[in-house]
Design a protein around this motif. Structure first.
Motif, PDB file in Angstrom:
ATOM      1  N   SER A 102       4.851 -22.774  27.466  1.00  0.00           N
ATOM      2  CA  SER A 102       5.100 -22.829  28.288  1.00  0.00           C
ATOM      3  C   SER A 102       4.913 -21.287  29.547  1.00  0.00           C
ATOM      4  O   SER A 102       4.399 -20.425  28.471  1.00  0.00           O
ATOM      5  CB  SER A 102       6.684 -23.084  28.104  1.00  0.00           C
ATOM      6  N   THR A 103       5.314 -20.933  30.925  1.00  0.00           N
ATOM      7  CA  THR A 103       5.352 -20.028  31.088  1.00  0.00           C
ATOM      8  C   THR A 103       5.822 -18.833  30.318  1.00  0.00           C
ATOM      9  O   THR A 103       5.855 -17.849  30.192  1.00  0.00           O
ATOM     10  CB  THR A 103       5.773 -19.773  32.726  1.00  0.00           C
ATOM     11  N   SER A 104       7.775 -19.044  30.435  1.00  0.00           N
ATOM     12  CA  SER A 104       7.993 -17.850  29.199  1.00  0.00           C
ATOM     13  C   SER A 104       7.092 -17.624  28.255  1.00  0.00           C
ATOM     14  O   SER A 104       7.241 -16.461  27.715  1.00  0.00           O
ATOM     15  CB  SER A 104       9.232 -18.347  29.127  1.00  0.00           C
ATOM     16  N   PHE A 131      11.442 -14.267  38.057  1.00  0.00           N
ATOM     17  CA  PHE A 131      12.584 -15.060  38.114  1.00  0.00           C
ATOM     18  C   PHE A 131      13.448 -14.989  36.611  1.00  0.00           C
ATOM     19  O   PHE A 131      12.808 -13.701  35.887  1.00  0.00           O
ATOM     20  CB  PHE A 131      11.743 -16.334  37.507  1.00  0.00           C
ATOM     21  N   SER A 133      14.176 -16.106  34.454  1.00  0.00           N
ATOM     22  CA  SER A 133      13.593 -16.706  32.491  1.00  0.00           C
ATOM     23  C   SER A 133      12.306 -14.870  32.730  1.00  0.00           C
ATOM     24  O   SER A 133      11.854 -14.680  31.369  1.00  0.00           O
ATOM     25  CB  SER A 133      12.781 -17.298  32.671  1.00  0.00           C
ATOM     26  N   ASP A 134      11.732 -14.649  33.918  1.00  0.00           N
ATOM     27  CA  ASP A 134      10.639 -13.398  33.282  1.00  0.00           C
ATOM     28  C   ASP A 134      11.329 -12.160  32.850  1.00  0.00           C
ATOM     29  O   ASP A 134      11.140 -11.417  31.644  1.00  0.00           O
ATOM     30  CB  ASP A 134       9.960 -12.715  34.027  1.00  0.00           C
ATOM     31  N   SER A 181       6.572 -11.823  39.951  1.00  0.00           N
ATOM     32  CA  SER A 181       6.456 -12.906  40.481  1.00  0.00           C
ATOM     33  C   SER A 181       5.747 -12.930  41.951  1.00  0.00           C
ATOM     34  O   SER A 181       5.309 -12.433  43.137  1.00  0.00           O
ATOM     35  CB  SER A 181       7.149 -13.610  40.795  1.00  0.00           C
ATOM     36  N   ASP A 210       3.264 -13.533  37.577  1.00  0.00           N
ATOM     37  CA  ASP A 210       3.566 -14.688  37.347  1.00  0.00           C
ATOM     38  C   ASP A 210       3.558 -15.466  38.383  1.00  0.00           C
ATOM     39  O   ASP A 210       3.218 -15.342  39.457  1.00  0.00           O
ATOM     40  CB  ASP A 210       5.009 -14.459  37.272  1.00  0.00           C
ATOM     41  N   SER A 212       3.520 -18.458  38.695  1.00  0.00           N
ATOM     42  CA  SER A 212       3.720 -20.073  39.264  1.00  0.00           C
ATOM     43  C   SER A 212       3.888 -20.359  40.693  1.00  0.00           C
ATOM     44  O   SER A 212       3.733 -21.928  41.000  1.00  0.00           O
ATOM     45  CB  SER A 212       5.133 -20.160  38.882  1.00  0.00           C
ATOM     46  N   HIS A 213       4.008 -19.596  41.726  1.00  0.00           N
ATOM     47  CA  HIS A 213       4.839 -20.502  43.021  1.00  0.00           C
ATOM     48  C   HIS A 213       3.532 -20.796  43.674  1.00  0.00           C
ATOM     49  O   HIS A 213       3.326 -20.334  44.908  1.00  0.00           O
ATOM     50  CB  HIS A 213       6.463 -19.356  43.581  1.00  0.00           C
ATOM     51  N   CYS A 233       3.101 -21.413  35.843  1.00  0.00           N
ATOM     52  CA  CYS A 233       2.566 -23.049  35.422  1.00  0.00           C
ATOM     53  C   CYS A 233       2.297 -23.889  36.379  1.00  0.00           C
ATOM     54  O   CYS A 233       1.608 -23.650  36.573  1.00  0.00           O
ATOM     55  CB  CYS A 233       4.913 -23.518  35.307  1.00  0.00           C
ATOM     56  N   TYR A 235       3.059 -27.639  36.461  1.00  0.00           N
ATOM     57  CA  TYR A 235       3.682 -28.809  37.303  1.00  0.00           C
ATOM     58  C   TYR A 235       4.536 -28.093  39.092  1.00  0.00           C
ATOM     59  O   TYR A 235       5.570 -29.379  38.857  1.00  0.00           O
ATOM     60  CB  TYR A 235       5.322 -28.937  36.247  1.00  0.00           C
ATOM     61  N   LYS A 236       3.966 -27.186  39.328  1.00  0.00           N
ATOM     62  CA  LYS A 236       4.792 -26.966  41.135  1.00  0.00           C
ATOM     63  C   LYS A 236       3.720 -27.249  41.739  1.00  0.00           C
ATOM     64  O   LYS A 236       3.219 -29.030  41.874  1.00  0.00           O
ATOM     65  CB  LYS A 236       5.089 -25.658  41.249  1.00  0.00           C
TER      66      LYS A 236
HETATM   67  C1  PLP Z   1       8.423 -18.020  38.558  1.00  0.00           C
HETATM   68  C2  PLP Z   1       8.633 -18.630  37.874  1.00  0.00           C
HETATM   69  N1  PLP Z   1       8.228 -18.015  36.663  1.00  0.00           N
HETATM   70  C3  PLP Z   1       9.284 -18.806  35.300  1.00  0.00           C
HETATM   71  C4  PLP Z   1       9.380 -19.780  34.912  1.00  0.00           C
HETATM   72  C5  PLP Z   1       9.505 -20.479  34.436  1.00  0.00           C
HETATM   73  O1  PLP Z   1       8.378 -21.589  33.660  1.00  0.00           O
HETATM   74  P1  PLP Z   1       8.606 -21.669  32.266  1.00  0.00           P
HETATM   75  O2  PLP Z   1       9.602 -23.128  32.494  1.00  0.00           O
HETATM   76  O3  PLP Z   1       7.422 -22.838  32.383  1.00  0.00           O
HETATM   77  O4  PLP Z   1       9.170 -21.271  31.568  1.00  0.00           O
HETATM   78  C6  PLP Z   1       9.639 -20.581  36.317  1.00  0.00           C
HETATM   79  C7  PLP Z   1      10.042 -21.779  36.546  1.00  0.00           C
HETATM   80  O5  PLP Z   1      10.039 -22.386  37.342  1.00  0.00           O
HETATM   81  C8  PLP Z   1       9.646 -20.004  37.577  1.00  0.00           C
HETATM   82  O6  PLP Z   1      10.004 -20.175  38.608  1.00  0.00           O
END
Ligand code: PLP
Length: 429
Positions: A102-104, A131, A133-134, A181, A210, A212-213, A233, A235-236
């Protein structure tokens, strides 16, 4: 690019759609309910039609018939093969990208590796928009490493953007790593990757982006920016499906300097030698950990193929046009009703969503999903405390949809229909 729009009426939106060069790509996606407009591709992208037969083949033929033999036929090298397609989208070399975890978890591996490599430096810089989680992963690593590192967050003056000076004032010769991000998940603010990377490098810090977006929505060139590390990620905007595995990037010349903190057998030089002593692979492969999730990994490929075929430059151009059109409608229709825009107005520093701000954002977003009548529902997403994120994806969003969505929000506001929604929140917003 000229972004003036002639009218707020639906016919003008249809005219814009008729001139759209990407409109045929919309048919590549499952869209089984024409009364539902989907503006949540920045949380979970739509399902590509060709993912369905592809997964059917993976399950019935590759798994059902060919069983374990499929590892050698097509599964073992999938993290690289799919990674090669992704590399084209993010301006990286094939050898620098791998799909895994996963990204995390990828962030954990790369932050840990970077801090070890930068031993002696104790500051990690991020920003208030990153984000959670980061930030949690970084906080956990700081604890794990004995608490000598410090995480400092650049602040925003306007709640929408982060100015270069906010980072410049924090990054110094004691900074090990900058973790940002590229596109902020709430406001949609986009950093100038090259400029910030140069700034960090001038003080000897590494940078981890990151994406992801950004990936699939915004043009990215990691090599041109001389970026050190990246994660993201699928999935977006890449439409890989719920929980599809993420990716990581490490610039070619620093791969051998970094050590993964998780020594799993798939990161070993020769996993099937089953040696009791771990010897890390001398390539990006060392950042693999365990057995790849073959089914969800396979599901990433169709979305990547569609995005590569449509061309990221064309997609970004259309995303900007759609978002500018949305902002034009918001300014004309919703701002007089008490809404405001929580995203940058300059499209060059805005990703692919527009945040609509309103004190009743939660109930309005739920009312959009429920719809006033059966013939129209709109799926946005809500981010606390007052943001309705409206995301566009050039490969399947249309101008007509944007027009209808904004009109529905107006109707919900005019009729105070949102007052029929109860306040308790569901788990996933
Ligand atoms: C910018 C960003 N980083 C990290 C994540 C977390 O990703 P993951 O659930 O794959 O660890 C997300 C989840 O939406 C996110 O939007």
């Amino acid at each position: 690019m000229k972004n003036s729009f002639e009218s707020i009426d639906i016919f003008a939106a249809k005219r814009l759609d008729s001139k759209d060069n990407l409109k045929s790509f919309r048919n590549e996606f499952v869209n089984s309910d024409p009364t539902t407009i989907y503006l949540d591709g920045n949380s979970l992208g739509r399902l590509p039609k060709r993912t369905i037969p592809l997964l059917d083949n993976v399950i019935n033929k590759e798994w059902g018939n060919d069983l374990i033999g499929s590892w050698n036929k097509s599964w073992y090298d999938k993290p690289y093969r799919v990674g090669n397609k992704l590399a084209k989208l993010i301006g990286a070399k094939n050898e620098e990208v791998i799909i895994t975890d996963s990204t995390s978890i990828n962030l954990y591996k790369l932050v840990y590796a970077a801090l070890r490599h930068q031993s002696g430096r104790t500051k990690i810089i991020s920003d208030v928009f990153n984000f959670p989680s980061d930030l949690y992963v970084i906080q956990g690593i700081i604890k794990e490493l004995g608490g000598n590192h410090k995480l400092e967050l650049a602040q925003s003056e306007d709640g929408i953007t982060i100015c270069d000076d906010a980072l410049n004032n924090l990054i110094d010769e004691n900074t090990a790593l900058v973790v940002l991000s590229h596109t902020a998940f709430k406001s949609g603010f986009v950093y100038d990757m090259k400029k910030i990377t140069e700034l960090a490098h001038s003080k000897g810090a590494l940078v981890l982006w990151d994406l992801s977006h950004s990936a699939g929505a915004v043009e990215i060139n990691l090599n041109d920016a001389n970026a050190d590390l990246a994660v993201g990620c699928t999935y977006k905007y890449l439409n890989g499906g719920p929980g599809s595995p993420a990716y990581l990037y490490v610039r070619e010349d620093i791969i051998d300097k970094l050590e993964s903190p998780i020594w799993g057998w798939f990161g070993d030089q020769d996993p099937f030698a089953f040696n009791p002593e771990y010897k890390p692979a001398a390539s990006i492969k060392k950042f693999l950990v365990g057995t790849p999730p073959v089914i969800s990994l396979s599901a990433i490929e169709p979305g990547l193929d569609i995005t590569l075929k449509a061309g990221i430059t064309n997609i970004r151009e259309k995303n900007i046009r759609l978002s500018e059109y949305m902002i034009f409608l918001i300014n004309n229709i919703l701002v007089p009703l008490g809404f405001s825009i929580g995203s940058p107005l300059d499209s060059s520093i805005r990703g692919s969503h527009v945040s609509l701000v309103h004190p009743e954002a939660y109930r309005i977003s739920k009312a959009m999903i429920r719809g006033i009548k059966d013939d129209l529902k709109v799926i946005p997403d809500y981010r606390k405390p007052n943001n309705i994120r409206l995301s566009v994806s050039g490969i399947y969003s249309s101008f007509e949809e944007i027009n209808k969505a904004i009109t529905l929000i107006k109707d919900i506001s005019d009729t105070r229909y949102y007052e029929t929604i109860a306040m308790p929140k569901e788990l996933v917003t």
